[in-house]
Enzyme design. Structure first.
Site, PDB file in Angstrom:
ATOM      1  N   HIS A  71      32.413  38.585  28.252  1.00 42.02           N
ATOM      2  CA  HIS A  71      31.929  38.082  29.547  1.00 42.02           C
ATOM      3  C   HIS A  71      31.706  39.255  30.493  1.00 42.02           C
ATOM      4  CE1 HIS A  71      36.238  38.455  30.200  1.00 42.02           C
ATOM      5  NE2 HIS A  71      36.121  38.179  31.478  1.00 42.02           N
ATOM      6  N   HIS A  73      32.901  40.125  33.507  1.00 45.92           N
ATOM      7  CA  HIS A  73      33.848  40.725  34.442  1.00 45.92           C
ATOM      8  C   HIS A  73      33.977  42.200  34.044  1.00 45.92           C
ATOM      9  CE1 HIS A  73      35.851  36.673  35.684  1.00 45.92           C
ATOM     10  NE2 HIS A  73      34.891  37.027  36.525  1.00 45.92           N
ATOM     11  N   ASP A  75      36.119  44.469  33.723  1.00 43.16           N
ATOM     12  CA  ASP A  75      37.116  45.030  32.794  1.00 43.16           C
ATOM     13  C   ASP A  75      36.732  44.806  31.332  1.00 43.16           C
ATOM     14  OD1 ASP A  75      37.607  42.317  33.501  1.00 43.16           O
ATOM     15  OD2 ASP A  75      39.612  42.393  32.627  1.00 43.16           O
ATOM     16  N   HIS A 151      36.881  30.210  31.217  1.00 44.15           N
ATOM     17  CA  HIS A 151      37.202  31.238  32.204  1.00 44.15           C
ATOM     18  C   HIS A 151      36.380  30.972  33.459  1.00 44.15           C
ATOM     19  CE1 HIS A 151      39.148  34.835  33.383  1.00 44.15           C
ATOM     20  NE2 HIS A 151      38.121  35.640  33.286  1.00 44.15           N
ATOM     21  N   ASP A 221      38.598  36.329  27.915  1.00 42.85           N
ATOM     22  CA  ASP A 221      39.685  35.785  28.718  1.00 42.85           C
ATOM     23  C   ASP A 221      39.590  34.260  28.719  1.00 42.85           C
ATOM     24  OD1 ASP A 221      39.923  38.471  29.293  1.00 42.85           O
ATOM     25  OD2 ASP A 221      39.550  38.301  31.424  1.00 42.85           O
ATOM     26  N   HIS A 279      45.660  42.156  27.256  1.00 46.89           N
ATOM     27  CA  HIS A 279      45.077  41.846  28.571  1.00 46.89           C
ATOM     28  C   HIS A 279      46.186  41.608  29.606  1.00 46.89           C
ATOM     29  CE1 HIS A 279      42.452  39.828  31.588  1.00 46.89           C
ATOM     30  NE2 HIS A 279      41.522  40.595  31.066  1.00 46.89           N
TER      31      HIS A 279
HETATM   32 ZN    ZN Z   1      39.532  40.388  31.878  1.00 48.96          ZN
END
Ligand code: ZN
Length: 314
Positions: A71, A73, A75, A151, A221, A279
């Site tokens: 995804h 995001h 990170d 998420h 996530d 994570h």
């Molecule tokens: Zn993440």
């Protein structure tokens, strides 16, 4: 030290490059993993510092031809541009396939455009569909399929599955004079027959069972979610995010992440063999209480931290 698995063309190995949640902390980096299956190298997520980690572990990242981004995001993908730029500077020419939800093609091409960089290799973007379970990569040995996760934005996990392997020939029992086609048929599970279709040699007398087909799922996530349990049932190894501990469950629910106990519950319900957790939130310096919490539900659980290698035997 010489690592035999690293050079074994049949190995199935996961190397952890990053184990941190949103923020880097205590020497832990954002998410990234190298998945090596039978000489193929895949990158799963590409957080900041991924290329540094690959260099530190002496991984030849030009062998990576497929990158799967769960995804958008930061990170999980902010290391991608750096890696692509290095590939460009090092004169890579092989196509690079990047799989992600919508938008990443725009982000990468914009950065390349403004830096006036034109890599000699093609970047081929593959768009993942929201909420869909689909095979996104397939070759003669394995498939990769998406796992719909829950998420704050579109997010997919990835399931790596080896295909059924050929039966193994018992060389001690193999009669002389068999044709190559007959041996190929034995590997497929057929008997050896004459031109009239009569069985001359039975398959079970000349072959052993195939080696095991191995599987690995990457789930990050996600909020605690049981909808994909069926898809990962009885796999060999599951990586499930474990951003928080149970004591922070409210925070986990609010941010659509999971706790260690929840990750372990998913592993337990799915009947997987091994659970890896990662994570981790920057609020935890010591990870042993997180591991302990997960192990109360699912004992065969390990911390997926930087530099760790997990081999799935066949
Ligand atoms: Zn993440």
């Amino acid at each position: 030290m010489f690592n035999l698995h690293k050079y074994c063309c049949l190995s199935f190995k996961i190397t952890i490059l990053g184990s941190s949640g949103a923020l880097p902390a205590y020497g832990r980096h954002p998410s990234a993993q190298l998945v090596e299956i039978q000489s193929r190298s895949f990158l799963v997520d590409c957080g900041e510092a991924t290329q540094m980690q690959l260099m530190r572990l002496q991984v030849n990242f030009h062998r990576v031809n497929h990158i799967f981004i769960s995804h958008l995001h930061g990170d999980h993908y902010l290391g991608l541009m750096g890696l692509i730029f290095t590939m460009h500077l090092q004169k890579r020419v092989t196509d690079l396939h990047v799989y992600s939800h919508r938008g990443l093609d725009e982000i990468i091409t914009t950065q390349l455009r403004y830096s006036r960089s034109a890599p000699a290799f093609k970047i081929i973007f593959h768009r993942l569909e929201k909420g869909l379970r689909e095979i996104i990569f397939e070759d003669e040995a394995l498939t990769v399929e998406t796992i719909p996760l829950s998420h704050k934005i579109r997010c997919s996990g990835f399931l790596f599955k080896e295909k059924l392997k050929p039966r193994r020939i018992d060389k001690m029992k193999l009669p002389d004079g068999l044709l190559l086609q007959q041996i190929a048929n034995l590997k497929k599970g057929d008997d050896v027959t004459d031109e009239h279709g009569n069985v001359i040699f039975r398959n079970e007398d000349l072959t052993f069972n195939p080696r095991k087909s191995r599987s690995y799922a990457y789930c990050s996530d996600t909020a605690f979610e049981t909808s994909f349990i069926e898809q990962i049932k009885f796999i060999d190894m599951l990586y499930h995010e474990s951003t928080f501990m149970d004591s922070d469950e409210v925070k986990a629910t609010e941010t659509k992440h999971s706790t260690a106990r929840q990750a372990a519950t998913v592993a337990e319900l799915a009947g997987v063999k091994t659970l890896l957790i990662g994570h981790f939130s920057a609020r935890y310096k010591d990870l042993s209480p997180i591991l302990e919490e997960a192990r109360t539900v699912f004992p065969n659980c390990k911390l997926a931290v930087e530099g760790e290698e997990f081999v799935i035997d066949d």
